[in-house]
Write a protein that holds these residues in place. Sequence first.
Motif, short mmCIF file in Angstrom:
data_model
loop_
_atom_site.label_atom_id
_atom_site.label_comp_id
_atom_site.label_asym_id
_atom_site.label_seq_id
_atom_site.Cartn_x
_atom_site.Cartn_y
_atom_site.Cartn_z
N ASP A 172 38.79 37.42 48.16
CA ASP A 172 39.61 36.70 47.20
C ASP A 172 39.62 37.42 45.84
O ASP A 172 40.68 37.57 45.22
CB ASP A 172 39.11 35.27 47.03
CG ASP A 172 39.35 34.41 48.26
OD1 ASP A 172 40.23 34.78 49.07
OD2 ASP A 172 38.66 33.39 48.42
N THR A 173 38.46 37.86 45.41
CA THR A 173 38.36 38.59 44.14
C THR A 173 39.09 39.91 44.24
O THR A 173 39.76 40.34 43.29
CB THR A 173 36.89 38.83 43.77
OG1 THR A 173 36.20 37.58 43.70
CG2 THR A 173 36.77 39.52 42.43
N ALA A 174 39.00 40.56 45.39
CA ALA A 174 39.67 41.84 45.58
C ALA A 174 41.18 41.68 45.49
O ALA A 174 41.87 42.52 44.90
CB ALA A 174 39.27 42.45 46.92
N ARG A 175 41.71 40.60 46.08
CA ARG A 175 43.16 40.36 46.00
C ARG A 175 43.60 40.18 44.54
O ARG A 175 44.61 40.72 44.11
CB ARG A 175 43.53 39.12 46.81
CG ARG A 175 43.54 39.32 48.31
CD ARG A 175 44.28 38.17 48.99
NE ARG A 175 44.23 38.26 50.44
CZ ARG A 175 43.42 37.57 51.22
NH1 ARG A 175 42.54 36.73 50.67
NH2 ARG A 175 43.44 37.71 52.53
N ASN A 226 47.42 27.10 41.05
CA ASN A 226 46.27 27.12 41.95
C ASN A 226 45.51 28.45 41.94
O ASN A 226 44.36 28.52 42.39
CB ASN A 226 46.73 26.83 43.39
CG ASN A 226 47.20 25.40 43.56
OD1 ASN A 226 46.69 24.50 42.93
ND2 ASN A 226 48.19 25.21 44.42
N VAL A 227 46.15 29.51 41.48
CA VAL A 227 45.49 30.83 41.49
C VAL A 227 45.26 31.39 40.10
O VAL A 227 44.58 32.40 39.94
CB VAL A 227 46.32 31.84 42.32
CG1 VAL A 227 46.47 31.38 43.75
CG2 VAL A 227 47.67 32.09 41.68
N ALA A 228 45.82 30.73 39.08
CA ALA A 228 45.72 31.26 37.72
C ALA A 228 44.27 31.41 37.27
O ALA A 228 43.91 32.40 36.63
CB ALA A 228 46.50 30.37 36.75
N SER A 229 43.44 30.42 37.60
CA SER A 229 42.05 30.48 37.14
C SER A 229 41.29 31.63 37.78
O SER A 229 40.48 32.29 37.13
CB SER A 229 41.35 29.15 37.44
OG SER A 229 41.36 28.88 38.85
N GLU A 250 39.63 34.64 35.70
CA GLU A 250 38.19 34.88 35.82
C GLU A 250 37.89 36.34 36.17
O GLU A 250 36.95 36.93 35.64
CB GLU A 250 37.60 33.95 36.88
CG GLU A 250 37.51 32.49 36.44
CD GLU A 250 37.12 31.58 37.58
OE1 GLU A 250 36.83 32.10 38.68
OE2 GLU A 250 37.12 30.34 37.39
N VAL A 251 38.70 36.90 37.07
CA VAL A 251 38.50 38.31 37.45
C VAL A 251 38.78 39.22 36.25
O VAL A 251 38.04 40.16 35.98
CB VAL A 251 39.39 38.67 38.65
CG1 VAL A 251 39.33 40.18 38.92
CG2 VAL A 251 38.95 37.91 39.88
N PHE A 264 35.70 41.64 34.39
CA PHE A 264 35.67 43.08 34.22
C PHE A 264 35.85 43.49 32.76
O PHE A 264 35.31 44.52 32.33
CB PHE A 264 36.72 43.74 35.11
CG PHE A 264 36.32 43.76 36.56
CD1 PHE A 264 35.40 44.69 37.01
CD2 PHE A 264 36.83 42.84 37.45
CE1 PHE A 264 35.00 44.70 38.34
CE2 PHE A 264 36.45 42.84 38.79
CZ PHE A 264 35.52 43.77 39.23
N ALA A 265 36.56 42.68 32.00
CA ALA A 265 36.69 42.98 30.57
C ALA A 265 35.32 42.92 29.89
O ALA A 265 35.05 43.66 28.94
CB ALA A 265 37.66 42.00 29.92
N ALA A 266 34.45 42.06 30.39
CA ALA A 266 33.11 41.91 29.81
C ALA A 266 32.27 43.16 29.96
O ALA A 266 31.33 43.39 29.19
CB ALA A 266 32.40 40.71 30.45
N VAL A 267 32.60 44.00 30.95
CA VAL A 267 31.86 45.25 31.14
C VAL A 267 32.71 46.45 30.71
O VAL A 267 32.44 47.59 31.10
CB VAL A 267 31.40 45.41 32.60
CG1 VAL A 267 30.39 44.34 32.95
CG2 VAL A 267 32.58 45.38 33.57
N GLY A 268 33.73 46.17 29.91
CA GLY A 268 34.53 47.25 29.33
C GLY A 268 35.63 47.78 30.20
O GLY A 268 36.13 48.89 29.96
#
Length: 357
Positions: A299-302, A330-333, A337-338, A342-346
Amino acid sequence: MRVNSITTARNGHRSALAFEQYVRGKRTIVEGTVLFLETADHLEAVMSQARSGDVIFAPAGAARRRDSRVVEYQGDLCEPGDKVMLGEGCTFELRDYVAAPFISIVGPTVLRQRSAEGIAAFFSDADTARDSGVFVDQLLSGAVLLDSFASFIGTDSAGGFLDRVHVTAAGEYRDGPDGLLLGVVGDEWSAIESRAIHGAGRGRAFARIVDRGMLEADLDDRPWLARYIAAIDLLRGWDGVPTRPAISGFGGHLVRALDELPALPGVVSASAPYLLTGDGDEWVLVDPLSRRRTRLGVDTARAAECLIATGNESAAVALLAAELGRGTSNVASLVHEVQIRFAAVGLDLTTSGREGL
């Protein structure tokens, strides 16, 4: 004795990286230009023009005086089957790119295009990878150096500064063995750099074997080629990479809507993250710059693939919703989140590099 051994190892490592810069046409750790001389006849003249940070590969015994810029080699690197030895245990064999899918890689190998047929074979292999996801195995070997690969994407150094120069037996300065004529031995270095600036751009390293206008047209037909080359570079430098990895954008996508919907505007940049899988349902997101790898569930990969493909969070939400047959709410969150994760790790998946057509 130990100090001498360490010094020798360091010198050998620098020589290998300098040779890689010469072959690939892309800067490594060498501060200056890497020059490769086919014969000893021109060494003194080249040394008179070379700067302190340059590296000069010359036939063994060519130097009349000791010079830290000179790296001696034995052998030749002109015809397929030729071998060049830079030092103890550092030998490269030259092979023709046309034969690449049919050869066994048993040691350090230089694959050189050498002809218009070689260039055509390279494009054909790239098309196959793009359409079916199948890469030529030999290109993925860490022992292989692909000749002049940087010239396919036009990575000329800033200000015309040259990464490498090939000096032919006839005394010609060229950008690689089959590259643009930059001058002749005896010319001032400023004149050589001036010609390099004037002739900058994609295909400079193949100017002697293929018409640059035709090559430009072939490259324009493949705006994704830089990403293909970066994918090869990523895979060949990855120890333990899955056998026959599936790479998003090559042979299809995890999100099927990306293959079924009309083409998205622009092309994903070579600097954008790559999404790969091997066996099973586990996917890996790879940053091509840092080589950092993050394992993802499906799901995260998609969601990540939609962000990379569109370069826009709202567009990614719409795309994922179409893929899953759900409403965007239904998918916006998940997509958000994804993106935040990734923004949190630059690593911003939406701005990591989109290139317009």
